[in-house]
Motif scaffolding. Sequence first.
Motif, PDB file in Angstrom:
ATOM      1  N   ASP A 141       0.824  -1.201   0.000  1.00  0.00           N
ATOM      2  CA  ASP A 141       0.000   0.000   0.000  1.00  0.00           C
ATOM      3  C   ASP A 141       0.863   1.257   0.000  1.00  0.00           C
ATOM      4  OD1 ASP A 141      -2.184  -1.654   0.030  1.00  0.00           O
ATOM      5  OD2 ASP A 141      -2.615  -1.399   2.160  1.00  0.00           O
ATOM      6  N   PHE A 142       0.221   2.424  -0.081  1.00  0.00           N
ATOM      7  CA  PHE A 142       0.948   3.681  -0.146  1.00  0.00           C
ATOM      8  C   PHE A 142       0.135   4.794   0.488  1.00  0.00           C
ATOM      9  CE2 PHE A 142      -1.780   3.646  -3.824  1.00  0.00           C
ATOM     10  CZ  PHE A 142      -2.145   4.967  -4.055  1.00  0.00           C
ATOM     11  N   PHE A 143       0.764   5.945   0.678  1.00  0.00           N
ATOM     12  CA  PHE A 143       0.008   7.122   1.094  1.00  0.00           C
ATOM     13  C   PHE A 143       0.369   8.294   0.212  1.00  0.00           C
ATOM     14  CE2 PHE A 143       3.786   8.457   3.425  1.00  0.00           C
ATOM     15  CZ  PHE A 143       3.666   9.851   3.517  1.00  0.00           C
ATOM     16  N   MET A 144      -0.563   9.230   0.105  1.00  0.00           N
ATOM     17  CA  MET A 144      -0.386  10.409  -0.740  1.00  0.00           C
ATOM     18  C   MET A 144       0.435  11.450   0.017  1.00  0.00           C
ATOM     19  SD  MET A 144      -2.269   9.757  -3.541  1.00  0.00           S
ATOM     20  CE  MET A 144      -2.808  11.314  -4.242  1.00  0.00           C
ATOM     21  N   LEU A 145       1.530  11.848  -0.552  1.00  0.00           N
ATOM     22  CA  LEU A 145       2.437  12.805   0.064  1.00  0.00           C
ATOM     23  C   LEU A 145       2.089  14.215  -0.415  1.00  0.00           C
ATOM     24  CD1 LEU A 145       4.995  13.216   1.796  1.00  0.00           C
ATOM     25  CD2 LEU A 145       6.338  12.843  -0.273  1.00  0.00           C
ATOM     26  N   ARG A 146       1.658  15.042   0.510  1.00  0.00           N
ATOM     27  CA  ARG A 146       1.278  16.424   0.198  1.00  0.00           C
ATOM     28  C   ARG A 146       2.019  17.387   1.109  1.00  0.00           C
ATOM     29  NH1 ARG A 146      -3.254  16.879  -3.016  1.00  0.00           N
ATOM     30  NH2 ARG A 146      -4.505  14.979  -3.294  1.00  0.00           N
ATOM     31  N   GLU A 147       2.264  18.610   0.608  1.00  0.00           N
ATOM     32  CA  GLU A 147       2.919  19.617   1.437  1.00  0.00           C
ATOM     33  C   GLU A 147       2.043  19.995   2.621  1.00  0.00           C
ATOM     34  OE1 GLU A 147       4.121  22.963  -0.834  1.00  0.00           O
ATOM     35  OE2 GLU A 147       5.492  21.808  -2.120  1.00  0.00           O
ATOM     36  N   ARG A 148       0.745  20.079   2.382  1.00  0.00           N
ATOM     37  CA  ARG A 148      -0.200  20.380   3.454  1.00  0.00           C
ATOM     38  C   ARG A 148      -1.319  19.342   3.438  1.00  0.00           C
ATOM     39  NH1 ARG A 148      -2.587  26.206   3.323  1.00  0.00           N
ATOM     40  NH2 ARG A 148      -3.536  25.319   5.211  1.00  0.00           N
ATOM     41  N   VAL A 149      -1.434  18.611   4.526  1.00  0.00           N
ATOM     42  CA  VAL A 149      -2.473  17.593   4.632  1.00  0.00           C
ATOM     43  C   VAL A 149      -3.701  18.220   5.283  1.00  0.00           C
ATOM     44  CG1 VAL A 149      -3.106  15.365   5.603  1.00  0.00           C
ATOM     45  CG2 VAL A 149      -0.751  15.766   4.848  1.00  0.00           C
ATOM     46  N   LYS A 150      -4.804  18.188   4.552  1.00  0.00           N
ATOM     47  CA  LYS A 150      -6.047  18.764   5.050  1.00  0.00           C
ATOM     48  C   LYS A 150      -6.996  17.652   5.475  1.00  0.00           C
ATOM     49  CE  LYS A 150      -5.638  22.768   1.956  1.00  0.00           C
ATOM     50  NZ  LYS A 150      -6.294  23.570   0.879  1.00  0.00           N
ATOM     51  N   LEU A 151      -8.042  18.058   6.185  1.00  0.00           N
ATOM     52  CA  LEU A 151      -9.009  17.086   6.666  1.00  0.00           C
ATOM     53  C   LEU A 151      -9.627  16.303   5.512  1.00  0.00           C
ATOM     54  CD1 LEU A 151     -10.676  15.825   8.940  1.00  0.00           C
ATOM     55  CD2 LEU A 151     -12.293  17.737   8.724  1.00  0.00           C
ATOM     56  N   LYS A 152      -9.906  16.981   4.397  1.00  0.00           N
ATOM     57  CA  LYS A 152     -10.531  16.302   3.264  1.00  0.00           C
ATOM     58  C   LYS A 152      -9.643  15.194   2.709  1.00  0.00           C
ATOM     59  CE  LYS A 152      -8.971  19.566  -0.331  1.00  0.00           C
ATOM     60  NZ  LYS A 152      -9.423  20.466  -1.427  1.00  0.00           N
ATOM     61  N   HIS A 153      -8.318  15.395   2.780  1.00  0.00           N
ATOM     62  CA  HIS A 153      -7.390  14.362   2.312  1.00  0.00           C
ATOM     63  C   HIS A 153      -7.462  13.135   3.212  1.00  0.00           C
ATOM     64  CE1 HIS A 153      -5.071  18.065   0.740  1.00  0.00           C
ATOM     65  NE2 HIS A 153      -5.908  17.625  -0.192  1.00  0.00           N
ATOM     66  N   LYS A 154      -7.554  13.364   4.513  1.00  0.00           N
ATOM     67  CA  LYS A 154      -7.665  12.251   5.445  1.00  0.00           C
ATOM     68  C   LYS A 154      -8.977  11.513   5.266  1.00  0.00           C
ATOM     69  CE  LYS A 154      -4.721  14.313   9.019  1.00  0.00           C
ATOM     70  NZ  LYS A 154      -4.656  14.755  10.444  1.00  0.00           N
ATOM     71  N   LEU A 155     -10.049  12.275   5.057  1.00  0.00           N
ATOM     72  CA  LEU A 155     -11.359  11.654   4.869  1.00  0.00           C
ATOM     73  C   LEU A 155     -11.417  10.829   3.584  1.00  0.00           C
ATOM     74  CD1 LEU A 155     -13.714  14.574   6.016  1.00  0.00           C
ATOM     75  CD2 LEU A 155     -13.101  12.508   7.287  1.00  0.00           C
ATOM     76  N   ARG A 156     -10.617  11.228   2.589  1.00  0.00           N
ATOM     77  CA  ARG A 156     -10.565  10.465   1.335  1.00  0.00           C
ATOM     78  C   ARG A 156      -9.675   9.230   1.450  1.00  0.00           C
ATOM     79  NH1 ARG A 156     -10.304  15.640  -2.125  1.00  0.00           N
ATOM     80  NH2 ARG A 156      -8.040  15.382  -2.068  1.00  0.00           N
ATOM     81  N   ARG A 161      -3.692   4.175   1.212  1.00  0.00           N
ATOM     82  CA  ARG A 161      -4.419   3.712   0.029  1.00  0.00           C
ATOM     83  C   ARG A 161      -4.121   2.230  -0.211  1.00  0.00           C
ATOM     84  NH1 ARG A 161      -6.110   7.648  -3.799  1.00  0.00           N
ATOM     85  NH2 ARG A 161      -7.384   9.105  -2.609  1.00  0.00           N
ATOM     86  N   ARG A 162      -5.176   1.446  -0.267  1.00  0.00           N
ATOM     87  CA  ARG A 162      -5.021   0.016  -0.555  1.00  0.00           C
ATOM     88  C   ARG A 162      -4.807  -0.196  -2.059  1.00  0.00           C
ATOM     89  NH1 ARG A 162      -7.112  -3.659   3.334  1.00  0.00           N
ATOM     90  NH2 ARG A 162      -7.561  -5.117   1.651  1.00  0.00           N
ATOM     91  N   THR A 163      -3.991  -1.171  -2.399  1.00  0.00           N
ATOM     92  CA  THR A 163      -3.754  -1.499  -3.799  1.00  0.00           C
ATOM     93  C   THR A 163      -4.364  -2.837  -4.189  1.00  0.00           C
ATOM     94  OG1 THR A 163      -1.639  -2.603  -3.335  1.00  0.00           O
ATOM     95  CG2 THR A 163      -1.583  -0.228  -3.735  1.00  0.00           C
ATOM     96  N   PHE A 164      -5.023  -3.488  -3.232  1.00  0.00           N
ATOM     97  CA  PHE A 164      -5.593  -4.812  -3.494  1.00  0.00           C
ATOM     98  C   PHE A 164      -6.769  -5.030  -2.563  1.00  0.00           C
ATOM     99  CE2 PHE A 164      -5.704  -9.485  -2.856  1.00  0.00           C
ATOM    100  CZ  PHE A 164      -5.825  -9.890  -4.174  1.00  0.00           C
TER     101      PHE A 164
END
Length: 358
Positions: A141-156, A161-164
């Motif tokens: 699996d992986f996670f999305m790397l962002r400069e600023r992590v917002k609540l909407k990113h966590k909720l998404r 992120r699962r790959t299977f």
Amino acid sequence: MSSPSDLSSPGVNEDAGTTAPWLSVLIPVHNVKDYLRECLDSVLAQADDGVEVLMVDDCSTDGSDALVRELVAAHASGPVRVRGLFHAQNQGLSGARNTTLQAARGDYVWFLDSDDYLMPGAIPRLRAVVREHAPALVLCDFFMLRERVKLKHKLRGEMHRRTFFGPERQLLRDPSRLLRGLFEAGQMHSWSKIARRSLWGEQLRFPVGRYFEDMATTPFLALLADTAWYEPAVWVAYRQRQGSILATPNLTKAEHLAHALANLRDAAVGKGLDDDALFAWAHFAARNFIGASRMADKALPEGCTSAVAMFRQAFEEASPIALRELDRAYKRRGWFVRALRLRYWLRRAEGPRTAAAT
């Protein structure tokens, strides 16, 4: 096409008797000077002496090529072999990956984009899985790397992120279960799939000059794998920068998306895939068709009927089940909105429409 030049760590034993590495980490490089050092450090911080790292610079213009040379020299005396390869002509991401794949000596290969990095403990855990189970294919699996992590990113769910979608931490031998879980998750990135080098053979390579190159190879790789292992842990930090493929749609990208699964049906002959796997595959192909059609609609707002018609043909050739059967399968599952959306775009392939977009 000229061969890439090779800058190897000085002092490395090249004798035929040298033990081959168990893992090759393959890093394509193009104008990523700000991220490359972090990427390489994330590998070397956890790699053992059975790991090699291959970086190929694809004619960078920002000094990344010089940084590759600097990093190779800096790690010349380290336990991990670091090699730098250099293209004489720009070949794009697919060409760069193909170059590293051809030069890899490891039993397993792991593609890592040069603006991403590995999470601590990823390689030791992979080593444990390989030693105990020796799967042909490993998914992580992986996670999305962002400069600023917002609540909407966590909720998404961007922090994991699962790959299977399927059995976890067990050896899979059923091609239907593997293909189904892969298509249901829809994450085809090559950097979340670690495969035996022999699985790629000499025939499977990334399509040079085309977008969605991962989608055009990962399903084929899964079909070739007789065993697989899904590790539901975040091993990769994925950085999505501005100017990504989906953020900048055009007709070329739409065409490449529509044809990304070309020839997969031929590769699946004799695999005996069950109905659930075939449906997951067909649904994924439908999503590709709709996504490509939307790209064309944005690129050609004055009229994209001919493009959508071409994409429909590619969809019908890529889907393992007929469109009517797919429509019935949507209805059986209660996926009425998805059925309507697919019908809408299928009608767009036939000319002007009166129905509103769904």
